[in-house]
Scaffold this motif. Structure first.
Motif: not given
Length: 149
Positions: A45-47, A49-51, A54, A59, A61, A63, A65, A115
């Motif tokens: 899940n994309s979350d 990855i740290s902000p 991203a 990238l 982020r 829910r 993705r 993604p």
């Protein structure tokens, strides 16, 4: 009272051991060897990855993705090698979407992220076409079920 506590403790320990064994059964192999190269892959899940990361790599982020992560390295080496990577993700009713991989270079590491959007509990088959560093062509296929956090 001590007997009741001992019985409860024994039952809890038994359930914990059964859960641990069940978790061991869920181990998913996430690499495939092609000659002298190992291709490691994951879907997350994309979350995850740290902000900051991203923002650095542009990238998204969200829910709904996720990312496919692919790395190619010589067996026994940790740093990745450049490779040609493309692919598709196909759901159970054969709807297919192209994956656009972006090369990420982080110090000595080289890996590829693509993604994509997904529905909760969607099961996808990933078909990845690879051009290995030695010029050979390979295909990797794996399936994952995704869940929204």
């Amino acid at each position: 009272m001590k007997r009741l506590f001992a019985a409860f403790f024994s039952m809890a320990l038994l359930l914990w051991a059964a859960a641990a064994a069940a978790q061991g059964a869920k181990i998913i192999e996430n690499y495939t060897d092609f000659g002298e190269y190992r291709v490691t892959y994951s879907v997350f899940n994309s979350d995850f990855i740290s902000p900051e990361m991203a923002r650095t790599y542009n990238l998204v982020r969200a829910r709904d993705r996720a990312f496919v992560n692919i790395s190619v390295a010589r067996k026994g080496e940790m740093k990745g090698s450049s490779a040609g990577i493309s692919g598709t993700a196909t759901n159970l009713i054969q709807q297919s979407r192209n994956l656009e991989f972006k090369e990420i270079r982080d110090q000595d590491a080289v890996y590829y992220l693509a993604p994509f959007r997904f529905e909760n509990e969607e099961s996808l088959t990933f078909n990845i076409d690879l051009v290995m560093p030695d010029g050979s062509s390979q295909q990797l296929t794996f399936r994952r079920q995704l869940h929204k956090n």
